[in-house]
Structures are given as structure tokens and as C-alpha cells.
Design a protein around this motif. Structure first.
Motif, PDB file in Angstrom:
ATOM      1  N   MET A  46       0.826  -1.208   0.000  1.00 43.63           N
ATOM      2  CA  MET A  46       0.000   0.000   0.000  1.00 43.63           C
ATOM      3  C   MET A  46       0.861   1.260   0.000  1.00 43.63           C
ATOM      4  N   LEU A  47       1.937   1.255   0.798  1.00 47.15           N
ATOM      5  CA  LEU A  47       2.824   2.422   0.840  1.00 47.15           C
ATOM      6  C   LEU A  47       3.523   2.631  -0.499  1.00 47.15           C
ATOM      7  N   LEU A  48       3.984   1.534  -1.107  1.00 50.81           N
ATOM      8  CA  LEU A  48       4.643   1.623  -2.408  1.00 50.81           C
ATOM      9  C   LEU A  48       3.667   2.104  -3.471  1.00 50.81           C
ATOM     10  N   CYS A  49       2.434   1.649  -3.399  1.00 49.32           N
ATOM     11  CA  CYS A  49       1.395   2.054  -4.351  1.00 49.32           C
ATOM     12  C   CYS A  49       1.164   3.558  -4.282  1.00 49.32           C
ATOM     13  N   ILE A  50       1.057   4.099  -3.083  1.00 51.14           N
ATOM     14  CA  ILE A  50       0.830   5.541  -2.903  1.00 51.14           C
ATOM     15  C   ILE A  50       2.007   6.340  -3.450  1.00 51.14           C
ATOM     16  N   ALA A  51       3.226   5.882  -3.180  1.00 46.11           N
ATOM     17  CA  ALA A  51       4.418   6.596  -3.642  1.00 46.11           C
ATOM     18  C   ALA A  51       4.490   6.609  -5.169  1.00 46.11           C
ATOM     19  N   LEU A  52       4.212   5.474  -5.788  1.00 43.39           N
ATOM     20  CA  LEU A  52       4.267   5.393  -7.250  1.00 43.39           C
ATOM     21  C   LEU A  52       3.185   6.263  -7.892  1.00 43.39           C
ATOM     22  N   GLY A  53       1.986   6.236  -7.315  1.00 36.88           N
ATOM     23  CA  GLY A  53       0.904   7.046  -7.855  1.00 36.88           C
ATOM     24  C   GLY A  53       1.206   8.535  -7.767  1.00 36.88           C
ATOM     25  N   ALA A  54       1.753   8.957  -6.630  1.00 34.88           N
ATOM     26  CA  ALA A  54       2.092  10.368  -6.448  1.00 34.88           C
ATOM     27  C   ALA A  54       3.190  10.796  -7.424  1.00 34.88           C
TER      28      ALA A  54
END
Length: 351
Positions: free
Chosen positions: A141-149
Motif C-alpha cells: 500500500m505504501l509503495l502504491c501511494i508513492a508510485l501514484g504520487a
């Protein structure tokens, strides 16, 4: 648990502080990856077995599916079709490719997290980082947020149009992961749209105008490849039941083959119609070579459909196409014929 087995009559495995009450009532507490709870239970002199989780950075990278980035070379198609090889166009398209790859990885992670149960039942997908437990859900979830941002931030720097395409791609991909991939035929249309958005993204990033004929041509091609993807999955299925998380069973293979054939015919007709357009006449003086290029295009599409029907494709169709030596050779023949028809080789090498 106490009613069934008595106080201290069982062992219990958990991974969150919320498990503390039942750990205290258990004979042995098996704690997975929660060091604070381990320390607290040991302070209480409770019997604790600790199972540590060490995430390998390679598994985090694998969760991003970087091997799928090869599909994003479709961003270069508008530039190649317009014969625009300027440094500015190449640089902007490369930045667009980076942003699009980050956005795609973000959605891949979301898709894997939503598909955990189906992936754990799958013959090969059970080895994916989240399904196998190699990467924790929290890390995903943390990696997903970082990539999306990162994807949205870089897209906003490139252009408003490119940002809009990225937003549409991520929204449609999320809808596909949540619902649309389980809907027969709708899923294939969405897959084709997601592929086509890569081409539109390339035009938006570089500022090169995408031909309407090119967009119409690639859609039936991608419809065909979407059918190929499903036929491959069904050919490899061990039962006649519906695929986990999908709307297709083995009985649907003939229908998928028919739709794939229609896609091939549609693509060839649109390409032929393009050769008669004013834009094609202006770009390609030697027009008969464009008509001749229909032959290798048909061979390439037919070969992809046949390989999918036989279940001999190990990757996503686009990834397979870019790794398949014979297929790449056929497409290089097509590109060479088109560039020769445009007189580009003559300009570069004289004669």
C-alpha cells in the motif's frame, strides 16, 4: 477459543497488536512480524515464538512488474508514425514513459492486492509477491501511494493533456481491477482501450499529433490481442470451470477466436483505408509498398492468434510480441517497408 479448548489449551498465530487478548489466553503465542507485541509478551513471561519477516528489495521490485514496462514503448508510436525524430520529442516521450510506468506499477499493485484470493488459487500467480507472502500488504500500500504520487507529479510537469490521459488510465485500470475484468467481452474492450491510451499518452507527452486512422487501426489490433490473452489463459486451464476472477470458461474459446478474427479483418481494412487518405499520400510517395505491407501485418496477427489458441504464450501478448524474435522480425519488415515508402532510407543513406 477458551470455551472450546480451555485457558491455555491452544496455540495462536497472529500479526497485529489486536491479537494480544487471545495471545495472553493461549499456551503459546506465535507472533508474525510484530516485534512490539513480542517484547510485551516476553515482559509478561509468556511463551512466545517469533516469526520474523524480512522483505527482499527484489520482491518489492517484482511487485512493480517492471517486465511489463516493455508495453509502454507504445508511447513512441505517434512519434514514429509522424516521422518525428527530434531530440525534444524523444526526450519528452521518455519522460512520459517513466511516468506511465510508475502509474502502471501503482495499478499492478492494487490489482494484486485485490486479487489475493484468486491468485493464491492460481497455478502460477500464487508465486506473486503478495500472494506468496514475500511482500506485506502494508508495504504494498505504501509503495502504491508513492508510485501514484510520482506518476501524477511528473505528468503534471509534462502537460495538462498528458496528466488527463494518466488520470483516465489509472481510473479505468482501477475500475477494471474492481469490476470490469469479471465481465465477459467488456474486459477485452477495456484491455484494448488501456493499450490505446498508451499511444494517446505518447502523443500528449511529445506534442506530436496522433493520426485518427492510427488510433482506429490499433483498436481492433488490441481487441485481437485481448482475445489472445484470454485464449491463452483458457488453453492452460486444468478444468472447464470459469477462470478464477474472470468471466470465461473453456467453452468460450471458439467465440474468442471469432472475435479475434474479426479484429484482424478490421485492422487490415482500416490500414488499407489509411493508405488512401491524404495524410498517407503526403507521407508515403511509394504507396504500393503500403499495400504490400498488409501481407506481413496479416502474418503477424495470424501468428499471434494461433499461438494464443494453442496456449503457447507465456506473457501478456504485448510483452510476448516484443520478446518474440520471429514476430519482431516480421514487424521490422513492416516498418522497413513503410519507411522505404516514405523515402526516409533514401534521405538517410542517399540514392
Amino acid at each position: 477459543m477458551v470455551d472450546a479448548f480451555g485457558e491455555g489449551g491452544f496455540d495462536y498465530a497472529g500479526n497485529e497488536p489486536a491479537d494480544m487478548p487471545i495471545w495472553k489466553a493461549a499456551d503459546r503465542a506465535i507472533v508474525v512480524g510484530d516485534k512490539a507485541s513480542v517484547a510485551h509478551l516476553r515482559d509478561l513471561d509468556h511463551d512466545v515464538q517469533e516469526i520474523t519477516i524480512e522483505q527482499n528489495p527484489r520482491d518489492l521490485l517484482r511487485a512493480m512488474r517492471p517486465h511489463q514496462y516493455v508495453k509502454n514503448v507504445l508511447l513512441f508510436l505517434p512519434m514514429l508514425a509522424a516521422h518525428d525524430f527530434s531530440f525534444g520529442s524523444i526526450w519528452l516521450t521518455l519522460l512520459g514513459l517513466v511516468a506511465f510506468s510508475a502509474a502502471a506499477s501503482c495499478i499492478y499493485i492494487v490489482n494484486d492486492l485485490l486479487d489475493l484470493e484468486a491468485d493464491r488459487l492460481h497455478e502460477t500467480k500464487c508465486n506473486r509477491p503478495f500472494a506468496s507472502g514475500a511482500v506485506s500488504i502494508k508495504s504494498g500500500m505504501l509503495l502504491c501511494i508513492a508510485l501514484g504520487a510520482f506518476a501524477v507529479g511528473l505528468a503534471s510537469i509534462l502537460s495538462t493533456e498528458f496528466l488527463a490521459v494518466i488520470a483516465i488510465y489509472m481510473t479505468l485500470s482501477l475500475a477494471y481491477s474492481l469490476k470490469l475484468k469479471r465481465m465477459r467481452w467488456v474486459d477485452i474492450a477495456v484491455l484494448a482501450t488501456l493499450y490505446a491510451l498508451r499511444v494517446i499518452a505518447g502523443a500528449a507527452a511529445s506534442g506530436v499529433e496522433a493520426s485518427i486512422y492510427m488510433l482506429i487501426f490499433i483498436f481492433p489490433v488490441f481487441i485481437t490481442l485481448g482475445c489472445v490473452k484470454r485464449m491463452t489463459e483458457l488453453a492452460k486451464a486444468n478444468t472447464d470451470a470459469r477462470l478464477p476472477g474472470r468471466g470465461y470458461a473453456k467453452a468460450d474459446r471458439p467465440d474468442l477466436l471469432n472475435v479475434a478474427a474479426l479484429g484482424v479483418v478490421g485492422a487490415l481494412v482500416v490500414f488499407w483505408r489509411y493508405t488512401l487518405s491524404p495524410q498517407a499520400v503526403a507521407l508515403y510517395p511509394t504507396q504500393w509498398l503500403l499495400w504490400l505491407a498488409l501481407v506481413p501485418i496479416y502474418i503477424w496477427l495470424y501468428r499471434m492468434v494461433k499461438i494464443g489458441w494453442l496456449g503457447k504464450m507465456n506473457y501478456d501478448p504485448i510483452v510476448f510480441a516484443l520478446r518474440d524474435k520471429m514476430g519482431v522480425g516480421i514487424m521490422l519488415i513492416v516498418i522497413s517497408m513503410m519507411y522505404y515508402a516514405a523515402g526516409i532510407f533514401q534521405m538517410l543513406f542517399g540514392g
